[in-house]
Design a protein around this motif. Structure first.
Motif, PDB file in Angstrom:
ATOM      1  N   ALA A  32       0.831  -1.210   0.000  1.00  0.00           N
ATOM      2  CA  ALA A  32       0.000   0.000   0.000  1.00  0.00           C
ATOM      3  C   ALA A  32       0.863   1.257   0.000  1.00  0.00           C
ATOM      4  CB  ALA A  32      -0.932  -0.006   1.206  1.00  0.00           C
ATOM      5  N   LEU A  33       1.944   1.242   0.785  1.00  0.00           N
ATOM      6  CA  LEU A  33       2.837   2.405   0.829  1.00  0.00           C
ATOM      7  C   LEU A  33       3.582   2.598  -0.489  1.00  0.00           C
ATOM      8  CD1 LEU A  33       4.290   2.115   4.443  1.00  0.00           C
ATOM      9  CD2 LEU A  33       2.661   3.794   3.577  1.00  0.00           C
ATOM     10  N   GLU A  34       3.980   1.503  -1.127  1.00  0.00           N
ATOM     11  CA  GLU A  34       4.649   1.625  -2.429  1.00  0.00           C
ATOM     12  C   GLU A  34       3.700   2.203  -3.473  1.00  0.00           C
ATOM     13  OE1 GLU A  34       6.130  -2.276  -3.301  1.00  0.00           O
ATOM     14  OE2 GLU A  34       7.918  -2.008  -2.057  1.00  0.00           O
ATOM     15  N   LYS A  35       2.451   1.746  -3.448  1.00  0.00           N
ATOM     16  CA  LYS A  35       1.463   2.259  -4.393  1.00  0.00           C
ATOM     17  C   LYS A  35       1.226   3.752  -4.164  1.00  0.00           C
ATOM     18  CE  LYS A  35      -2.037  -0.384  -5.312  1.00  0.00           C
ATOM     19  NZ  LYS A  35      -3.331  -1.102  -5.223  1.00  0.00           N
ATOM     20  N   GLU A  36       1.107   4.152  -2.910  1.00  0.00           N
ATOM     21  CA  GLU A  36       0.903   5.566  -2.587  1.00  0.00           C
ATOM     22  C   GLU A  36       2.129   6.397  -2.973  1.00  0.00           C
ATOM     23  OE1 GLU A  36       0.008   8.373   1.298  1.00  0.00           O
ATOM     24  OE2 GLU A  36      -0.262   6.202   1.449  1.00  0.00           O
ATOM     25  N   PHE A  37       3.321   5.839  -2.762  1.00  0.00           N
ATOM     26  CA  PHE A  37       4.552   6.548  -3.115  1.00  0.00           C
ATOM     27  C   PHE A  37       4.642   6.784  -4.622  1.00  0.00           C
ATOM     28  CE2 PHE A  37       9.009   6.446  -4.453  1.00  0.00           C
ATOM     29  CZ  PHE A  37       9.466   7.565  -3.793  1.00  0.00           C
ATOM     30  N   THR A  38       4.328   5.769  -5.424  1.00  0.00           N
ATOM     31  CA  THR A  38       4.388   5.952  -6.884  1.00  0.00           C
ATOM     32  C   THR A  38       3.343   6.976  -7.332  1.00  0.00           C
ATOM     33  OG1 THR A  38       2.926   4.045  -7.200  1.00  0.00           O
ATOM     34  CG2 THR A  38       5.303   3.650  -7.355  1.00  0.00           C
ATOM     35  N   LYS A  39       2.161   6.949  -6.704  1.00  0.00           N
ATOM     36  CA  LYS A  39       1.129   7.919  -7.060  1.00  0.00           C
ATOM     37  C   LYS A  39       1.583   9.339  -6.736  1.00  0.00           C
ATOM     38  CE  LYS A  39      -3.630   9.128  -6.067  1.00  0.00           C
ATOM     39  NZ  LYS A  39      -4.775   8.887  -5.191  1.00  0.00           N
ATOM     40  N   VAL A  40       2.167   9.519  -5.560  1.00  0.00           N
ATOM     41  CA  VAL A  40       2.640  10.845  -5.153  1.00  0.00           C
ATOM     42  C   VAL A  40       3.805  11.288  -6.043  1.00  0.00           C
ATOM     43  CG1 VAL A  40       3.796  12.085  -3.281  1.00  0.00           C
ATOM     44  CG2 VAL A  40       1.792  10.704  -2.797  1.00  0.00           C
ATOM     45  N   ALA A  41       4.699  10.360  -6.376  1.00  0.00           N
ATOM     46  CA  ALA A  41       5.828  10.707  -7.252  1.00  0.00           C
ATOM     47  C   ALA A  41       5.338  11.146  -8.628  1.00  0.00           C
ATOM     48  CB  ALA A  41       6.780   9.527  -7.374  1.00  0.00           C
ATOM     49  N   GLU A  42       4.332  10.455  -9.169  1.00  0.00           N
ATOM     50  CA  GLU A  42       3.762  10.848 -10.459  1.00  0.00           C
ATOM     51  C   GLU A  42       3.112  12.225 -10.364  1.00  0.00           C
ATOM     52  OE1 GLU A  42       1.106   7.688 -11.425  1.00  0.00           O
ATOM     53  OE2 GLU A  42       2.724   6.340 -12.039  1.00  0.00           O
ATOM     54  N   ASP A  43       2.397  12.473  -9.272  1.00  0.00           N
ATOM     55  CA  ASP A  43       1.765  13.778  -9.081  1.00  0.00           C
ATOM     56  C   ASP A  43       2.805  14.887  -8.984  1.00  0.00           C
ATOM     57  OD1 ASP A  43      -0.771  12.752  -9.188  1.00  0.00           O
ATOM     58  OD2 ASP A  43      -1.082  12.749  -7.014  1.00  0.00           O
ATOM     59  N   VAL A  44       3.880  14.630  -8.264  1.00  0.00           N
ATOM     60  CA  VAL A  44       4.940  15.632  -8.118  1.00  0.00           C
ATOM     61  C   VAL A  44       5.567  15.934  -9.474  1.00  0.00           C
ATOM     62  CG1 VAL A  44       7.269  15.969  -7.202  1.00  0.00           C
ATOM     63  CG2 VAL A  44       5.450  15.210  -5.699  1.00  0.00           C
ATOM     64  N   GLU A  45       5.822  14.893 -10.247  1.00  0.00           N
ATOM     65  CA  GLU A  45       6.420  15.097 -11.575  1.00  0.00           C
ATOM     66  C   GLU A  45       5.477  15.882 -12.487  1.00  0.00           C
ATOM     67  OE1 GLU A  45       7.891  12.326 -15.277  1.00  0.00           O
ATOM     68  OE2 GLU A  45       8.064  11.542 -13.235  1.00  0.00           O
ATOM     69  N   ARG A  46       4.195  15.501 -12.466  1.00  0.00           N
ATOM     70  CA  ARG A  46       3.213  16.193 -13.312  1.00  0.00           C
ATOM     71  C   ARG A  46       3.070  17.654 -12.896  1.00  0.00           C
ATOM     72  NH1 ARG A  46      -1.762  17.529 -12.346  1.00  0.00           N
ATOM     73  NH2 ARG A  46      -1.910  16.232 -10.486  1.00  0.00           N
ATOM     74  N   LEU A  47       3.021  17.888 -11.582  1.00  0.00           N
ATOM     75  CA  LEU A  47       2.866  19.258 -11.099  1.00  0.00           C
ATOM     76  C   LEU A  47       4.114  20.104 -11.349  1.00  0.00           C
ATOM     77  CD1 LEU A  47       0.935  18.631  -7.778  1.00  0.00           C
ATOM     78  CD2 LEU A  47       0.060  19.660  -9.873  1.00  0.00           C
ATOM     79  N   ALA A  48       5.290  19.488 -11.316  1.00  0.00           N
ATOM     80  CA  ALA A  48       6.517  20.230 -11.616  1.00  0.00           C
ATOM     81  C   ALA A  48       6.522  20.697 -13.069  1.00  0.00           C
ATOM     82  CB  ALA A  48       7.738  19.375 -11.323  1.00  0.00           C
ATOM     83  N   ILE A  49       6.114  19.810 -13.967  1.00  0.00           N
ATOM     84  CA  ILE A  49       6.047  20.188 -15.384  1.00  0.00           C
ATOM     85  C   ILE A  49       4.990  21.264 -15.595  1.00  0.00           C
ATOM     86  CG2 ILE A  49       5.432  19.332 -17.681  1.00  0.00           C
ATOM     87  CD1 ILE A  49       6.697  16.641 -16.833  1.00  0.00           C
ATOM     88  N   GLU A  50       3.830  21.081 -14.968  1.00  0.00           N
ATOM     89  CA  GLU A  50       2.762  22.079 -15.091  1.00  0.00           C
ATOM     90  C   GLU A  50       3.192  23.427 -14.518  1.00  0.00           C
ATOM     91  OE1 GLU A  50      -1.759  22.700 -13.406  1.00  0.00           O
ATOM     92  OE2 GLU A  50      -0.965  20.668 -13.594  1.00  0.00           O
ATOM     93  N   ASN A  51       3.939  23.382 -13.420  1.00  0.00           N
ATOM     94  CA  ASN A  51       4.434  24.601 -12.796  1.00  0.00           C
ATOM     95  C   ASN A  51       5.402  25.334 -13.723  1.00  0.00           C
ATOM     96  OD1 ASN A  51       4.736  26.532 -10.823  1.00  0.00           O
ATOM     97  ND2 ASN A  51       6.282  25.391  -9.701  1.00  0.00           N
ATOM     98  N   GLN A  52       6.289  24.596 -14.375  1.00  0.00           N
ATOM     99  CA  GLN A  52       7.229  25.221 -15.314  1.00  0.00           C
ATOM    100  C   GLN A  52       6.483  25.887 -16.467  1.00  0.00           C
ATOM    101  OE1 GLN A  52       9.819  22.065 -16.506  1.00  0.00           O
ATOM    102  NE2 GLN A  52      11.290  22.443 -14.851  1.00  0.00           N
ATOM    103  N   VAL A  53       5.495  25.184 -16.998  1.00  0.00           N
ATOM    104  CA  VAL A  53       4.720  25.740 -18.121  1.00  0.00           C
ATOM    105  C   VAL A  53       4.005  27.017 -17.683  1.00  0.00           C
ATOM    106  CG1 VAL A  53       2.721  25.310 -19.606  1.00  0.00           C
ATOM    107  CG2 VAL A  53       4.451  23.538 -19.311  1.00  0.00           C
ATOM    108  N   LEU A  54       3.399  26.984 -16.498  1.00  0.00           N
ATOM    109  CA  LEU A  54       2.676  28.160 -16.027  1.00  0.00           C
ATOM    110  C   LEU A  54       3.616  29.321 -15.701  1.00  0.00           C
ATOM    111  CD1 LEU A  54      -0.038  26.501 -13.775  1.00  0.00           C
ATOM    112  CD2 LEU A  54      -0.352  27.584 -16.004  1.00  0.00           C
ATOM    113  N   GLU A  55       4.813  29.027 -15.190  1.00  0.00           N
ATOM    114  CA  GLU A  55       5.778  30.096 -14.931  1.00  0.00           C
ATOM    115  C   GLU A  55       6.232  30.760 -16.230  1.00  0.00           C
ATOM    116  OE1 GLU A  55       8.919  28.361 -12.639  1.00  0.00           O
ATOM    117  OE2 GLU A  55       7.808  28.527 -10.757  1.00  0.00           O
TER     118      GLU A  55
END
Length: 153
Positions: A32-55
């Motif tokens: 369960a923790l590994e699944k949550e970690f991969t989900k959070v890592a994907e969200d962080v990566e997606r949000l970092a890219i989105e943040n760069q585009v918006l900046e």
């Protein structure tokens, strides 16, 4: 085998299984923790890219008045003759918008339950184990005693 020994051996096996699979450091919790970690890592990566585009978009809109007018026409259906007035947004409004989006994302992530929660599995497993041990004990206790196999000579 006596009824107590049989019940205790089953209890021992159930305890070992619980410790390996269902405990707080067991395989189910780890999965369960590994699944949550991969989900959070994907969200962080997606949000970092989105943040760069918006900046980049923000920098472009702050420096280029033509890009600002083009963006205003695109989203607000303004005509060619319309003038665009630029307002400064307060920090409080930005913080409120961020808080709302994070709250909505948290609510959406909590709504999708595909497998039962671990505490529910633990409860049912412990209930099953207790009733199994008690059932084995009572069943073996109710059987008629067997002879020891002594010789009659």
């Amino acid at each position: 085998m006596t009824p107590i020994k049989a019940a205790l051996s089953i209890c021992y096996l159930c305890t070992v299984f619980y410790c390996i699979v269902l405990s707080s450091s067991g395989m189910a919790e780890r999965k369960a923790l590994e699944k949550e970690f991969t989900k959070v890592a994907e969200d962080v990566e997606r949000l970092a890219i989105e943040n760069q585009v918006l900046e980049e978009k923000e920098k472009r809109l702050q420096n280029d008045s033509y890009a600002l007018e083009k963006e205003a026409r695109k989203y607000y259906l303004l005509s060619e003759n319309a003038h665009v007035i630029k307002f400064e947004e307060t920090k409080l409004a930005k913080d409120e918008a961020v808080a709302k989006t994070t709250k909505l994302a948290h609510i959406n992530s909590n709504l999708s339950l595909k497998e039962p929660p671990l505490f529910l599995l633990r409860f049912f497993y412990l209930s099953f184990s207790v009733f199994l041990c008690l059932g084995v004990y009572w069943k073996l206790k109710s059987l008629p005693p067997q002879s020891k196999g002594k010789r009659l000579n």
